[in-house]
Design an enzyme around this catalytic site. Structure first.
Site, mmCIF file in Angstrom:
data_model
loop_
_atom_site.group_PDB
_atom_site.id
_atom_site.type_symbol
_atom_site.label_atom_id
_atom_site.label_comp_id
_atom_site.label_asym_id
_atom_site.label_seq_id
_atom_site.Cartn_x
_atom_site.Cartn_y
_atom_site.Cartn_z
ATOM 1 N N HIS A 185 0.768 -1.185 -0.150
ATOM 2 C CA HIS A 185 -0.029 0.006 0.076
ATOM 3 C C HIS A 185 1.012 1.287 -0.034
ATOM 4 O O HIS A 185 1.918 1.280 0.736
ATOM 5 C CB HIS A 185 -0.995 0.200 1.250
ATOM 6 C CG HIS A 185 -2.052 -0.940 1.150
ATOM 7 N ND1 HIS A 185 -1.950 -2.184 1.289
ATOM 8 C CD2 HIS A 185 -3.511 -0.607 1.061
ATOM 9 C CE1 HIS A 185 -3.296 -2.782 1.080
ATOM 10 N NE2 HIS A 185 -4.056 -1.788 1.048
ATOM 11 N N ASN A 211 8.330 -4.478 3.135
ATOM 12 C CA ASN A 211 6.751 -4.081 3.481
ATOM 13 C C ASN A 211 6.468 -4.408 4.940
ATOM 14 O O ASN A 211 5.603 -3.870 5.503
ATOM 15 C CB ASN A 211 6.052 -4.791 2.382
ATOM 16 C CG ASN A 211 4.637 -4.392 2.350
ATOM 17 O OD1 ASN A 211 4.118 -3.236 2.863
ATOM 18 N ND2 ASN A 211 3.878 -5.252 1.955
#
Lengths: 333, 333
Positions: free
Chosen positions: B156, B188
């Site tokens: 994201h 991430n």
């Protein structure tokens, strides 16, 4: 009593006519300012149809006026904007600037026969100098020093030879926003030059040609530890985008260049003809026919992230494709 | 004769008041349509100040109204647009989409304390699904299949955990326009996640935080025939940009990611505090303090081709810089 009746009628008449007059005045004033804004601001220009729609009075009249007052920019961009990133309007071409790569995304030109002929207009490229466009923020601006000792030519996107009608037009093609690093021998001075000459031939023959030129950063298959030849043989290597950047300002060296050419028919109401080219930014052997580089416009769109002829049906353009230049010259009018 | 005088005065009065009425009517009608256009069209939104300036009557009044009616978009974009390429407005974040790389140029969020708390609002990421944004033309759209077996996480840009106030807000962060290929383990799920948690801590502490997140494609020194280690030792190697592209739609894998964070002061009239981070899209060892990745915003601007806080004096933001988080927490209010 009749006196009052006349008075009342007079009042109503005066009131209503001044109401219309007031509305018209307000409209006219706004219309004037809006026109100015559309001339100066590319974003306003882009949404001009929507702005006209918002104008309640004399809607039709306004549109007609706007067609009548069409600027050179609206002529050049007749077939739509391929993208809208950082639009820059010059006197005889329009470009979209890529601030990340310090090279244009695309440059659009509208060529007319008188301005491309060798004796046309008298503008000379020898009076022009390469120079940075100071209207680009310094952080994103390419400079002449970036090209020094880089081994690359300062290649024109809008060719200088296409803008011979005024010295200003010619000079502006030397702004570094219209320049990209190109391999000199075998490309900029040879195959790419041949393509530019071909575009001018089309212009002399058909009178009105639109050409959009830009860089590509094309992915290729690659695996660490293998040479390029080995990689191209492998079926499942990774795909990578790889390109050099030159100078202090890290100006990107495109892997390929494209041209999208729209030739307008000389017949009244005749459909335009479109073709597209992709050439590698590398030496190309002298005898190669430029039609070997004919490309599908959708490939250019995919790699460059651009969209051509937005809003027009594609079949309108893809109806005809000629495999040789003589065939094109014979059949398209 | 006095009768005519009264009549004339009455006529003039009626005429002038109806003139003003007509002008006002015309103005009001246009104003309404303009507001609608500004709401719907990001280009119109961007040039809204100029459009307001073109409105001749009640100019001040209009501006005030527009501030009063401020949309969520105008709140999120309070510190200006870093770029204007393909702007896309979602319910709780705004992004600029890079059609060439199929990853956003930047994503802007405005975080408020109630929506980032773990118990806030009740929106759950487990109800959300990754999905392509069908409003992007198919030629430029990333798809879930592109990420399959690529070895990369669907990372994201606007974090799902920042948008807990409404399920819609949370769901929209799963559009692939807000997603980029990220190394999973060590990035991430670790260092990058820590940076996101830090941003939420800032939000809970100070109430209002603006964060802009995006990818970088950073040049590195490279020469053919040499390994990466050898290249980094050479003084005069070429600089290259190199990044992988994954899937049918050739989605770019950024080499780095950045965050530009603006924290608003809790004191009335207090200046905001700004800091920026660059992290490599690679495994980062667990014990690394995120403040090792503090970066100069001008470096981000140069590599990404973006411009932050356009029109505001930089010194406004660069007055204060804290080397440690406790120092920031102690001194900034």
């Amino acid at each position: 009593m009749p006196f009052f009746g006349v008075g009342l009628t007079l009042l109503v008449l005066t009131g209503s006519s001044f109401f219309v007059l007031g509305a018209y005045y307000q409209h006219h004033d706004f219309w004037h300012k809006l026109q100015q804004l559309i001339q100066e601001d590319p974003y306003a220009f882009y949404i001009r149809e929507k702005l006209y729609d918002a104008l309640p009075l004399l809607n039709l009249n306004c549109r007609e006026q706007s067609v009548g007052n069409g600027s050179r920019m609206s002529e050049i961009m007749k077939y739509g904007f391929p993208g809208l990133d950082d639009i820059r309007v010059y006197s005889d071409f329009v470009l979209s600037y890529d601030r990340r790569n310090r090279v244009a995304h695309w440059v659009y030109e509208h060529l007319r026969a008188p301005c491309v002929q060798s004796n046309g207009g008298g503008a000379s490229r020898h009076e022009a100098n390469y120079q940075p466009d100071m209207s680009v923020p310094s952080n994103f601006r390419a400079d002449v020093t970036d090209y020094k000792n880089s081994g690359f030519d300062r290649g024109h996107l809008a060719a200088a030879g296409n803008h011979k009608c005024h010295q200003t037009h010619c000079n502006e093609t030397f702004y570094l926003t219209n320049i990209a690093p190109q391999v000199g021998k075998g490309f900029n001075r040879d195959a790419w030059n041949n393509l530019e000459i071909y575009v001018r031939e089309l212009t002399e023959r058909y009178g009105s040609v639109y050409v959009c030129t830009g860089p590509l950063y094309k992915p290729k298959r690659q695996m660490a530890g293998f040479t390029e030849v080995e990689n191209s043989r492998r079926a499942n290597g990774k795909w990578c985008v790889e390109y050099e950047v030159i100078g202090e300002n890290t100006v990107a060296v495109p892997t390929h260049f494209f041209k999208v050419i729209t030739v307008e028919s000389k017949l009244p109401g005749g459909q335009p003809y479109m073709e597209a080219y992709i050439m590698p930014n590398a030496p190309i052997s002298t005898n190669t026919n430029i039609r070997n580089f004919l490309a599908d416009i959708r490939e250019i769109e995919h790699i460059a992230g651009l969209q051509f002829f937005n809003g027009l049906r594609r079949s309108f353009f893809f109806d005809t494709n000629y495999t040789t230049t003589p065939e094109l010259y014979r059949n398209f009018q």
